[in-house]
Design an enzyme around this catalytic site. Structure first.
Site, PDB file in Angstrom:
ATOM      1  N   GLY A 140     -24.166  20.862  -4.622  1.00  9.72           N
ATOM      2  CA  GLY A 140     -25.097  19.677  -4.371  1.00  9.72           C
ATOM      3  C   GLY A 140     -24.600  18.535  -3.878  1.00  9.72           C
ATOM      4  O   GLY A 140     -23.582  17.671  -4.602  1.00  9.72           O
ATOM      5  N   CYS A 183     -34.170  29.345  -5.467  1.00  9.44           N
ATOM      6  CA  CYS A 183     -34.905  29.030  -4.146  1.00  9.44           C
ATOM      7  C   CYS A 183     -35.933  28.221  -4.908  1.00  9.44           C
ATOM      8  O   CYS A 183     -36.748  28.614  -5.370  1.00  9.44           O
ATOM      9  CB  CYS A 183     -35.099  30.192  -3.247  1.00  9.44           C
TER      10      CYS A 183
HETATM   11  C1  LIG Z   1     -31.616  25.417   5.396  1.00 11.14           C
HETATM   12  C2  LIG Z   1     -31.134  25.709   4.041  1.00 11.14           C
HETATM   13  C3  LIG Z   1     -31.401  27.087   3.722  1.00 11.14           C
HETATM   14  C4  LIG Z   1     -31.036  27.430   2.251  1.00 11.14           C
HETATM   15  N1  LIG Z   1     -31.093  28.734   2.127  1.00 11.14           N
HETATM   16  C5  LIG Z   1     -30.377  29.396   0.912  1.00 11.14           C
HETATM   17  C6  LIG Z   1     -30.365  30.680   0.417  1.00 11.14           C
HETATM   18  O1  LIG Z   1     -30.702  31.514   1.277  1.00 11.14           O
HETATM   19  N2  LIG Z   1     -30.039  30.914  -0.764  1.00 11.14           N
HETATM   20  C7  LIG Z   1     -29.628  29.999  -1.648  1.00 11.14           C
HETATM   21  O2  LIG Z   1     -29.270  30.273  -2.696  1.00 11.14           O
HETATM   22  N3  LIG Z   1     -29.630  28.669  -1.287  1.00 11.14           N
HETATM   23  C8  LIG Z   1     -30.104  28.286  -0.223  1.00 11.14           C
HETATM   24  N4  LIG Z   1     -30.170  26.903   0.290  1.00 11.14           N
HETATM   25  C9  LIG Z   1     -29.452  26.004  -0.830  1.00 11.14           C
HETATM   26  C10 LIG Z   1     -27.970  25.761  -0.705  1.00 11.14           C
HETATM   27  O3  LIG Z   1     -27.360  27.000  -0.874  1.00 11.14           O
HETATM   28  C11 LIG Z   1     -27.609  24.616  -1.515  1.00 11.14           C
HETATM   29  O4  LIG Z   1     -27.547  25.130  -2.937  1.00 11.14           O
HETATM   30  C12 LIG Z   1     -28.025  23.247  -1.394  1.00 11.14           C
HETATM   31  O5  LIG Z   1     -28.322  23.212   0.018  1.00 11.14           O
HETATM   32  C13 LIG Z   1     -27.421  22.194  -2.038  1.00 11.14           C
HETATM   33  O6  LIG Z   1     -25.955  22.003  -1.317  1.00 11.14           O
HETATM   34  P1  LIG Z   1     -25.765  21.221  -0.400  1.00 11.14           P
HETATM   35  O7  LIG Z   1     -26.171  19.476  -0.761  1.00 11.14           O
HETATM   36  O8  LIG Z   1     -24.202  21.225  -0.211  1.00 11.14           O
HETATM   37  O9  LIG Z   1     -26.411  21.449   0.941  1.00 11.14           O
HETATM   38  C14 LIG Z   1     -30.257  26.682   1.517  1.00 11.14           C
HETATM   39  C15 LIG Z   1     -30.294  25.256   1.873  1.00 11.14           C
HETATM   40  C16 LIG Z   1     -30.712  24.448   3.069  1.00 11.14           C
HETATM   41  C17 LIG Z   1     -30.403  23.558   3.366  1.00 11.14           C
END
Ligand SMILES: Cc1cc2nc3c(=O)[nH]c(=O)nc-3n(C[C@H](O)[C@H](O)[C@H](O)COP(=O)(O)O)c2cc1C
Length: 353
Positions: A207, A106
């Site tokens: 990602g 995070c």
């Molecule tokens: C709104 C939001 C909330 C997120 N909350 C968490 C979380 O609670 N725990 C976590 O490990 N990652 C969290 N992430 C990161 C995502 O799990 C992920 O690693 C990141 O969005 C990249 O993946 P993506 O490009 O498929 O979105 C969050 C991302 C977003 C956009």
């Protein structure tokens, strides 16, 4: 040709396409939606403060709730105290969850300020102590989700992942961005590839996986065992299924506007049923709709209309009018809403800002 499953100890994750934890998004209702659509090998809760969980905070307990048939499911915790993390992990194990997942990724200031989340990437000894204490505390599988590093001078995910493996973690998720990239940066998946080449346990790539093409690219470039999908699933809840189909070499489902309408309406209703206050439900729905309407014809205008809705009934009216007109081909030459948004000619797919 492509891997289609992996194991976290005895747990078979199939398909090898999993839903990312997202605070404020992947609550029980959203995870139900994704499970109903299918194609999701595993779900993870939003991150939960270990301190809150051990104190018995009802909000944290609510966040840790999952359906009896939501399997396999991981509960994710964050924090900086090895003792609190271990105690929270015990609570998770007692709840019957399949996996305990630790958040080392995070980027938020609030979480990092207390050495949690991605700040652990630059505190190797604390990160080690957390994995060690949690491992000692529970018998269920333990996984860790991290970014590729804290910043560009410290892209140390392979080393941290190796430590996690040595301490008993059983799968690692790596988001290619560093903490300082936040949600920008230039795509670099080399640390996922490096971790995969060094580790025995499964490595999951994360990602910007938003469709089969980007999933395929992630797997081909890194050799990862599976992919984790976050924002792409909010924009398109069918994407996990579509990726799973692509990886199996099957035809990829196409979703028409009528199906999107049906699913969005059901989802709005399920949020309405769960939230106690109309305001809370409205806020959550606006957030989801903001993603969901990207890529729809005149999606930006629909988003503006939804954003300005004062109540749920008004919001639902906008959704219904929009999709009814879409189905009737009613947008030719006219706009769905009489909003003074200027004279942009943003038609069709991909026009959303
Ligand atoms: C709104 C939001 C909330 C997120 N909350 C968490 C979380 O609670 N725990 C976590 O490990 N990652 C969290 N992430 C990161 C995502 O799990 C992920 O690693 C990141 O969005 C990249 O993946 P993506 O490009 O498929 O979105 C969050 C991302 C977003 C956009």
């Amino acid at each position: 040709m492509y891997p289609t499953h992996y194991h976290i100890r005895q747990i078979r994750v199939e398909p090898n396409v999993v839903l990312a934890p997202m605070e404020g998004v992947t609550d029980l209702t959203f995870r139900r939606l994704i499970r109903q659509i299918g194609g999701c090998g595993m779900t993870t809760t939003e991150f939960i403060a270990s301190e809150g969980l051990r104190r018995g905070s009802s909000k944290m307990e609510e966040m840790a709730r999952f359906d009896a048939d939501e399997r396999p499911v991981a509960i994710q915790i964050y924090g900086r105290s090895p003792e609190s993390m271990a105690e929270a992990a015990r609570i998770i194990e007692d709840s019957g969850a399949d996996v305990c997942d630790l958040n080392f990724g995070c980027p938020s200031k609030k979480v990092c300020a207390h050495s949690g989340g991605s700040a652990l990437l630059k505190d190797f000894s604390l990160a080690t102590a957390i994995v060690r204490e949690v491992r000692k505390a529970i018998k269920i599988p333990l996984t860790v989700k991290m970014r590729s590093g804290f910043d560009h001078t410290m892209r140390n995910a392979p080393e941290v992942a190796m430590m996690c493996q040595e301490e008993g973690a059983e799968a690692i998720v790596i988001h290619w961005r560093t903490r300082t990239d936040l949600y920008g940066g230039t795509r670099a998946v080399d640390k996922i590839a490096e971790a995969k080449s060094r580790l025995k346990i499964p490595v999951i790539g994360n990602g910007d996986v938003v469709d089969f093409e980007s999933a395929r690219k992630m797997i081909e470039e890194t050799g990862c065992d599976g992919v984790m999908v976050g924002r792409g699933a909010v924009k398109n809840p069918w994407v996990l299924l579509q990726i799973a189909q692509g990886l199996r070499g099957e035809p990829i489902l196409e979703v028409d506007a009528a199906e999107k309408h049906r699913v969005l309406r059901n989802y709005i209703q399920s949020i309405r049923d769960v939230f106690r206050s109309e305001r809370g439900a409205l806020g959550r729905i606006k957030k989801i709709c903001n993603y969901f309407t990207h890529g729809l014809p005149f999606g930006s205008e629909l988003r503006t209309a939804l954003l300005h809705s004062q109540g749920l009934d008004e919001l639902i009216d906008h959704v219904d009018v929009y999709f009814d007109r879409l189905a009737a081909g009613g947008f030719r030459g006219s706009r769905p809403y009489e909003l003074s948004l200027g004279a942009r000619e943003d038609l069709a797919e991909g026009s959303a800002p």
